[in-house]
Design a protein around this motif. Sequence first.
Motif, short mmCIF file in Angstrom:
data_model
loop_
_atom_site.label_atom_id
_atom_site.label_comp_id
_atom_site.label_asym_id
_atom_site.label_seq_id
_atom_site.Cartn_x
_atom_site.Cartn_y
_atom_site.Cartn_z
N MET A 71 0.85 -1.18 0.00
CA MET A 71 0.00 0.00 0.00
C MET A 71 0.89 1.23 0.00
SD MET A 71 -2.90 -0.79 2.90
CE MET A 71 -3.78 -2.36 2.97
N ILE A 72 0.30 2.36 -0.33
CA ILE A 72 0.97 3.63 -0.19
C ILE A 72 0.41 4.33 1.05
CG2 ILE A 72 1.44 5.88 -1.21
CD1 ILE A 72 2.82 3.54 -2.62
N ALA A 73 1.31 4.65 1.98
CA ALA A 73 0.92 5.42 3.15
C ALA A 73 1.30 6.87 2.92
CB ALA A 73 1.63 4.89 4.40
N LYS A 74 0.32 7.76 3.08
CA LYS A 74 0.57 9.20 2.98
C LYS A 74 0.32 9.79 4.36
CE LYS A 74 -0.46 13.29 0.22
NZ LYS A 74 -1.18 13.81 -0.97
N LEU A 75 1.28 10.58 4.86
CA LEU A 75 1.15 11.11 6.21
C LEU A 75 1.84 12.46 6.32
CD1 LEU A 75 3.69 9.32 8.55
CD2 LEU A 75 3.41 8.60 6.19
N ALA A 76 1.41 13.22 7.32
CA ALA A 76 2.05 14.49 7.63
C ALA A 76 3.38 14.21 8.30
CB ALA A 76 1.15 15.32 8.55
N VAL A 77 4.44 14.83 7.80
CA VAL A 77 5.78 14.64 8.35
C VAL A 77 6.39 16.01 8.63
CG1 VAL A 77 6.16 12.42 7.22
CG2 VAL A 77 6.77 14.52 6.03
N GLY A 78 7.51 16.00 9.34
CA GLY A 78 8.23 17.24 9.58
C GLY A 78 7.85 17.89 10.89
N PRO A 79 8.37 19.11 11.14
CA PRO A 79 8.12 19.79 12.41
C PRO A 79 6.66 20.17 12.58
CG PRO A 79 9.26 21.23 10.87
CD PRO A 79 9.26 19.88 10.25
N LEU A 104 -18.16 10.65 -7.25
CA LEU A 104 -17.53 11.15 -8.46
C LEU A 104 -17.17 10.01 -9.40
CD1 LEU A 104 -15.11 13.56 -6.57
CD2 LEU A 104 -17.33 14.16 -7.58
N ARG A 105 -16.70 10.36 -10.61
CA ARG A 105 -16.31 9.35 -11.59
C ARG A 105 -14.87 9.55 -12.05
NH1 ARG A 105 -21.06 8.63 -15.90
NH2 ARG A 105 -19.79 6.78 -16.37
N VAL A 106 -14.12 10.35 -11.33
CA VAL A 106 -12.71 10.54 -11.63
C VAL A 106 -11.92 9.36 -11.08
CG1 VAL A 106 -12.33 11.89 -9.51
CG2 VAL A 106 -10.77 12.18 -11.46
N PRO A 107 -10.91 8.86 -11.80
CA PRO A 107 -10.14 7.72 -11.30
C PRO A 107 -9.22 8.13 -10.15
CG PRO A 107 -9.29 8.46 -13.42
CD PRO A 107 -10.54 9.23 -13.18
N VAL A 108 -9.40 7.49 -8.99
CA VAL A 108 -8.59 7.77 -7.80
C VAL A 108 -8.15 6.45 -7.19
CG1 VAL A 108 -9.82 9.93 -7.34
CG2 VAL A 108 -10.56 7.82 -6.21
N PRO A 109 -7.09 6.45 -6.37
CA PRO A 109 -6.68 5.20 -5.73
C PRO A 109 -7.75 4.72 -4.75
CG PRO A 109 -4.99 6.91 -5.52
CD PRO A 109 -6.23 7.58 -6.01
N GLY A 110 -7.86 3.40 -4.60
CA GLY A 110 -8.69 2.87 -3.53
C GLY A 110 -8.09 3.24 -2.18
N CYS A 111 -8.96 3.53 -1.23
CA CYS A 111 -8.51 3.96 0.10
C CYS A 111 -8.90 2.91 1.13
CB CYS A 111 -9.13 5.31 0.45
SG CYS A 111 -8.61 5.99 2.04
N HIS A 112 -7.90 2.41 1.87
CA HIS A 112 -8.13 1.37 2.87
C HIS A 112 -8.27 1.92 4.28
CE1 HIS A 112 -7.35 -1.61 -0.22
NE2 HIS A 112 -6.31 -0.89 -0.57
N LEU A 127 -3.50 3.87 0.88
CA LEU A 127 -4.06 3.88 -0.46
C LEU A 127 -3.53 2.72 -1.29
CD1 LEU A 127 -3.53 7.68 -1.18
CD2 LEU A 127 -5.64 6.59 -0.37
N ASP A 128 -4.24 2.39 -2.35
CA ASP A 128 -3.76 1.38 -3.29
C ASP A 128 -2.40 1.77 -3.84
OD1 ASP A 128 -5.84 -0.43 -3.16
OD2 ASP A 128 -6.90 0.40 -4.90
N ASP A 129 -1.53 0.79 -3.97
CA ASP A 129 -0.26 0.95 -4.66
C ASP A 129 -0.54 0.80 -6.15
OD1 ASP A 129 2.30 0.93 -5.64
OD2 ASP A 129 3.00 -0.74 -4.40
N LEU A 130 -0.25 1.84 -6.93
CA LEU A 130 -0.63 1.86 -8.34
C LEU A 130 0.47 1.34 -9.27
CD1 LEU A 130 -2.42 5.32 -8.36
CD2 LEU A 130 -3.47 3.05 -8.18
N ALA A 131 1.58 0.86 -8.72
CA ALA A 131 2.65 0.31 -9.57
C ALA A 131 2.07 -0.76 -10.50
CB ALA A 131 3.75 -0.29 -8.69
N PRO A 132 2.52 -0.79 -11.77
CA PRO A 132 3.68 -0.11 -12.35
C PRO A 132 3.40 1.28 -12.94
CG PRO A 132 2.77 -1.62 -13.95
CD PRO A 132 1.93 -1.78 -12.71
#
Length: 359
Positions: A71-79, A104-112, A127-132
Motif C-alpha cells: 500500500m501507499i501510506a501518505k502522512l504528515a511529516v516534519g516539524p 464522483l467518476r474521476v479515477p482515484v486510488p482505492g482507500c483502505h 491507499l492502493d499501490d498503483l505500480a507499475p
Amino acid sequence: MEPGAPATVSDEIPTDPAHLSPEWLTAVLRAHGGDVVVERVTATPVGSGQMAGSYRLRLDYRGASDLPSTMIAKLAVGPEEHRSFGSGAFRNEVRFYRDLAGTLRVPVPGCHAAVVSESGSEFVLLLDDLAPAVQGDQIAGCDAERARAVAVAAAGLHAPRWCDESLLEVPGMALPTDEDRALMESVLEPMAEAFLARFGDRIGDRERAAVGWLVERAGPWLVTPPRRYSLLHGDLRIDNVMFAPDGSVTVLDWQTITPGQPLRDIAFLLATSLTVADRRAAEREIVADYHRALAEHGVTDYSAEQCWEDYVASLIQAPLIIVFGAGAAAPTERGDRMFLTMLERAATAIDDLVPGALS
C-alpha cells in the motif's frame, strides 16, 4: 466507520514512517473493516510531495488476507509548525476520500484507511499501490496526449457535482466570501513579495508581471460568483497524476479541493504541464475534448465556446497556486526548479491569451 462520521482517532497518529508499526497498522485497518493482523512492515519513500510524505508499505499478514500486500501510506511529516500550517489541506484530503470520492467518476486510488487528528496536523491515508504506473514529472512536462487524458479524466470529477447545491453544504466547501477575500489579500501580497525575493534574478520580466497581475486581480476574481461551479482538485498538474502503461491515469493529492469554476483545473493543468509549444498547438483541441467528456457525463446547456471562455478566464489559477504553493512547501532544489518552470509556462500562457494582462 460510517460515511460522514468524524474522521478522527483517539490514538496517536504517526508523523514518521518508522512509527507505522504492525500494531498501529493492524488497529487502523481493523477499524476500517479489515479483518487482518499485520505481522511485519517495511516502508520505502516514494513520490515528490511538497506538503506530506508518501511511502510504499510492504505488509506481511498473519494468515490469508483480502488486503493487498503493498500500500501507499501518505502522512504528515516534519516539524509541528509545518504540519500545523498544512492542517486544513490534510483535513481536505481525508474528507475527499471518506465523503466525496464515492460521488464522483474521476479515477482515484482505492482507500483502505483515512484518519486525521482533531487539530488536523496529523493524518494517515492508506491507499492502493498503483505500480507499475509512474508519477508525472512537472519539470519535464508531458505531451499533449497525456494532458488530454488528464483533462478528460477531470470531467469525471467536475460533471457529477456540476452546480450541485448539496456540495456547498459539505463542511469546508462553501464558495468564497468577502471575508475569504480579505484574508487572501492580507497574505497574498507579502507572499508574492517573498516569492519574488526568493527567486531573484532567476525570474524574467514576464514572470514578474504575472505575479503582479495576480496580486492586482486575485481579490475580485476570488469572490466573483461563478456562473458554473463544481468540486475542483485545485492543484491539477502531472506531478499529481499516475500514468499507467496502458495510458490510463489516476489522480492523486486531494489536499486543495474546493468548489469553484471547473475550468480552473483545466487552465492550471495545461498552462503548467505542457511546454509552451505543445500548449499553443493543442490546448484548443484538449479543451474541446474535455467539453465533450462533460457532455458524456450529463452536463447540458454549456457550449464549447463558453467552455473556452471559462478556460481563458481561469488562467489566474496558475500563478495563484504557484505563489501559495512555494510559500507553503519546504524549499527544495527540485521544488524551486518546479515552481520556476511552472511560472515561466503559465506567464507565457497568460501573455498569449489574456490581452494586455502583462503589459
